[in-house]
Every structure is written in structure tokens, then in C-alpha cells.
Design a protein around this motif. Structure first.
Motif, PDB file in Angstrom:
ATOM      1  N   THR A 207      30.528  43.214  -6.517  1.00 37.15           N
ATOM      2  CA  THR A 207      29.745  42.005  -6.289  1.00 37.15           C
ATOM      3  C   THR A 207      30.621  40.952  -5.632  1.00 37.15           C
ATOM      4  N   PRO A 208      30.087  40.187  -4.692  1.00 39.92           N
ATOM      5  CA  PRO A 208      30.881  39.125  -4.075  1.00 39.92           C
ATOM      6  C   PRO A 208      30.833  37.847  -4.907  1.00 39.92           C
TER       7      PRO A 208
ATOM      8  N   VAL B 143      36.420  45.443 -16.461  1.00 38.19           N
ATOM      9  CA  VAL B 143      36.426  44.488 -15.352  1.00 38.19           C
ATOM     10  C   VAL B 143      37.848  44.006 -15.095  1.00 38.19           C
ATOM     11  N   LEU B 144      38.148  43.810 -13.832  1.00 40.01           N
ATOM     12  CA  LEU B 144      39.474  43.359 -13.419  1.00 40.01           C
ATOM     13  C   LEU B 144      39.471  41.844 -13.289  1.00 40.01           C
ATOM     14  N   TYR B 145      40.489  41.181 -13.816  1.00 38.24           N
ATOM     15  CA  TYR B 145      40.557  39.733 -13.681  1.00 38.24           C
ATOM     16  C   TYR B 145      42.006  39.291 -13.564  1.00 38.24           C
TER      17      TYR B 145
ATOM     18  N   LEU C 145      34.365  44.924  -9.945  1.00 41.69           N
ATOM     19  CA  LEU C 145      35.330  44.232  -9.089  1.00 41.69           C
ATOM     20  C   LEU C 145      34.621  43.241  -8.176  1.00 41.69           C
ATOM     21  N   LEU C 146      35.387  42.252  -7.701  1.00 40.09           N
ATOM     22  CA  LEU C 146      34.945  41.348  -6.648  1.00 40.09           C
ATOM     23  C   LEU C 146      35.761  41.683  -5.394  1.00 40.09           C
ATOM     24  N   PRO C 147      35.240  42.509  -4.506  1.00 38.55           N
ATOM     25  CA  PRO C 147      36.040  42.972  -3.374  1.00 38.55           C
ATOM     26  C   PRO C 147      36.267  41.921  -2.291  1.00 38.55           C
ATOM     27  N   ASP C 148      35.611  40.754  -2.390  1.00 38.77           N
ATOM     28  CA  ASP C 148      35.876  39.708  -1.402  1.00 38.77           C
ATOM     29  C   ASP C 148      36.946  38.736  -1.900  1.00 38.77           C
TER      30      ASP C 148
END
Length: 282
Positions: A99-100, A125-127, A173-176
Motif C-alpha cells: 500500500t502507498p 509489518v515492517l516499520y 509494506l509501503l513500497p513508496d
């Protein structure tokens, strides 16, 4: 500050959004650098300020709703096209949710965990841990909730994600998000090269996991949210840079569905930071 977070966590969502809207406009008017970046990024994607001006208030709403999101009662959130998630789980190879920085992106992981973790295991989730100790504590408490496991942006965290996928579980993940130097490649994003993480692609390619796109749309007047799911339009290319471009294009696709809720002020095109101890995490 944790006391302040808990204080605001009991506020109704509509009130938090009213306060957040004001915060967003104050930040936009008070920071020339933020304002220039917002206007430049949205123009690059082909949007006039009038088309995305609502994103100014939505950026503030995102901040204001965090106490409720992290420490308060569960937020109302519907789902759209959850069948594609069911199909991905049925394949038994794990899921990489992407998700962006769009809408209430943190809630999309919470919603998926709330709906599927009891049967299919937690969502990892990665943070990136906050630098301020008090905020790091709040974030760790908020993100490690039933059905969710938060892991840091380290080699150890990445290994935990790989293990989760091989168990048939899901990761998010947030790939942006701009990764540290050495953990990404330069790839077009709305027509301009942006340093883009390779982690999402590597996770999917190494484990055979399905890639599911998610965006959590914020409804008006504090009515809640809706999380929309969809599959990646085509299988990931075997070539790393081509696959990274596919992910960027998928994020563009999600953003164009709801451009008024994207964080246009995010420094997407900045130079990657150097993290000597982070080598090999991507």
C-alpha cells in the motif's frame, strides 16, 4: 507525550478529523519547503492544485487520527473485494500486501489482521522505529497488537518476514517509502526516477508469495474507512528492475484512484540516506 496520545485516543473520529484538517492547512501555509514539494509532486503526476487540494487536509487528518488508531477503540472499516485476499491465502504461499502513503494506510494492515489472522496467522509489518524513545514505545505497543507483528527495518526484521511468508502468512509494506542506500534501485515514479525499495519484489520472488494491493480510503465526516483490495495486474517480472517498475506502476494506479488522499508532501524523490549497518536488508 504518551499521556497526550491517550487523551486524544478517546476523541470521536469526526472531531479528530476536524482538528487534523486545520493542522494540515497550518503546516501547508507555514512551511514553504513542504508546500513546494506538495505542489511539485502533484504537478509531476499531472494534477493541478485544485484537483488535489483536499490532500492538504487529509495529511493533517492522518496525523490526528493516530492516537485513536494506535491506542483507542477499533475504528469502523469496511472492505471491498476481499475475495482476492481469500484466493491468495488459499494458494498457501503467503501474501505480500502493498500500500502507498495513501489514506489511512496503517489501518489497512489492522483490518486485514482483524479479518484473517485468526485463521491464517499474524500479519508481519515492517516499520522504522522512531528516534524519540517515548514515540518508539508507543509505536511498538500500538503496532504489536493481536494478529499483527511489527518488525524493524533491519536484516533480522526481513528474515522474520521471509519466515512468515514461507509459513503461508502475510506481510505488509509501503513500497513508496525511500529505503536506505544500497537497498533500492532508481525507477520511474510518475515519470521521474525515484529511489525505490527492492524488498517487496525480493520477498515475493524468493517465496512465491502472492502480491495484493491495498488502499484504505478515509470516508467523510468521520464515518470511518473502507479498505480496497486488488491483485497485481500481471505476475512480477523475473528481472529485478522490471519488477520494481511494476510495483511503482501499481502504486501509481492506487494513488490515481484517490489522489486527494495521497501524501503529496512526502519527499519521494530524495536521495537515500546512508545506513552502514543496514547492508543486505533489501
Amino acid at each position: 507525550m504518551p499521556v497526550v496520545f491517550r487523551f486524544f485516543s478517546v476523541f470521536p473520529l469526526w472531531l479528530l478529523h476536524v482538528m487534523g484538517s486545520a493542522m494540515g492547512w497550518v503546516a501547508f501555509c507555514a512551511s514553504p519547503a513542504y508546500r513546494r514539494r506538495f505542489l511539485a509532486n502533484s504537478a509531476l503526476a499531472g494534477y493541478s492544485f485544485g484537483a488535489v487540494r483536499a490532500a492538504v487536509a487529509h495529511a493533517g487528518r492522518m496525523v490526528a487520527e493516530l492516537p485513536r488508531l494506535w491506542l483507542g477503540a477499533p475504528l469502523p472499516c469496511g472492505m471491498s473485494n476481499e475475495a482476492c485476499v481469500e484466493q491468495a491465502y488459499a494458494a498457501g504461499r503467503g501474501i505480500v500486501f502493498l500500500t502507498p502513503h495513501l489514506g489511512c494506510f496503517e489501518l489497512s494492515a489492522q483490518m486485514a489482521a482483524r479479518h484473517w489472522s485468526a485463521v491464517h496467522g499474524p500479519i508481519t509489518v515492517l516499520y522504522r522505529p522512531a528516534r524519540q524513545p517515548w514515540l518508539a514505545t508507543v509505536m511498538a505497543t500500538a503496532r504489536n497488537r493481536p494478529g499483527m507483528l511489527a518488525v524493524p527495518t533491519t536484516l533480522s526484521g526481513v528474515r522474520q518476514m521471509i519466515k512468515a511468508l514461507r509459513r503461508g502468512e502475510a506481510v505488509g509494506l509501503l513500497p513508496d517509502q525511500v529505503p536506505p542506500e544500497g537497498q533500492g534501485v532508481w525507477s520511474p515514479f510518475f515519470g521521474r526516477d525515484a529511489y525505490t525499495m527492492t524488498l517487496a519484489v525480493r520477498l515475493a520472488q524468493q517465496t512465491g508469495a502472492a502480491v495484493v494491493l491495498a488502499r484504505c480510503e478515509r470516508l467523510s465526516w468521520g464515518r470511518g474507512f473502507v479498505t480496497h483490495f486488488e491483485t497485481l495486474p500481471a505476475p512480477l517480472d523475473e528481472r529485478l528492475e522490471a519488477a520494481v517498475l511494476q510495483i511503482n506502476q501499481a502504486m501509481e494506479h492506487l494513488i490515481r484512484q484517490c489522489p486527494e488522499q495521497y501524501l503529496w508532501g512526502y519527499a519521494r524523490y530524495k536521495q537515500p540516506r546512508v545506513e552502514a549497518a543496514a547492508g543486505g536488508a533489501a
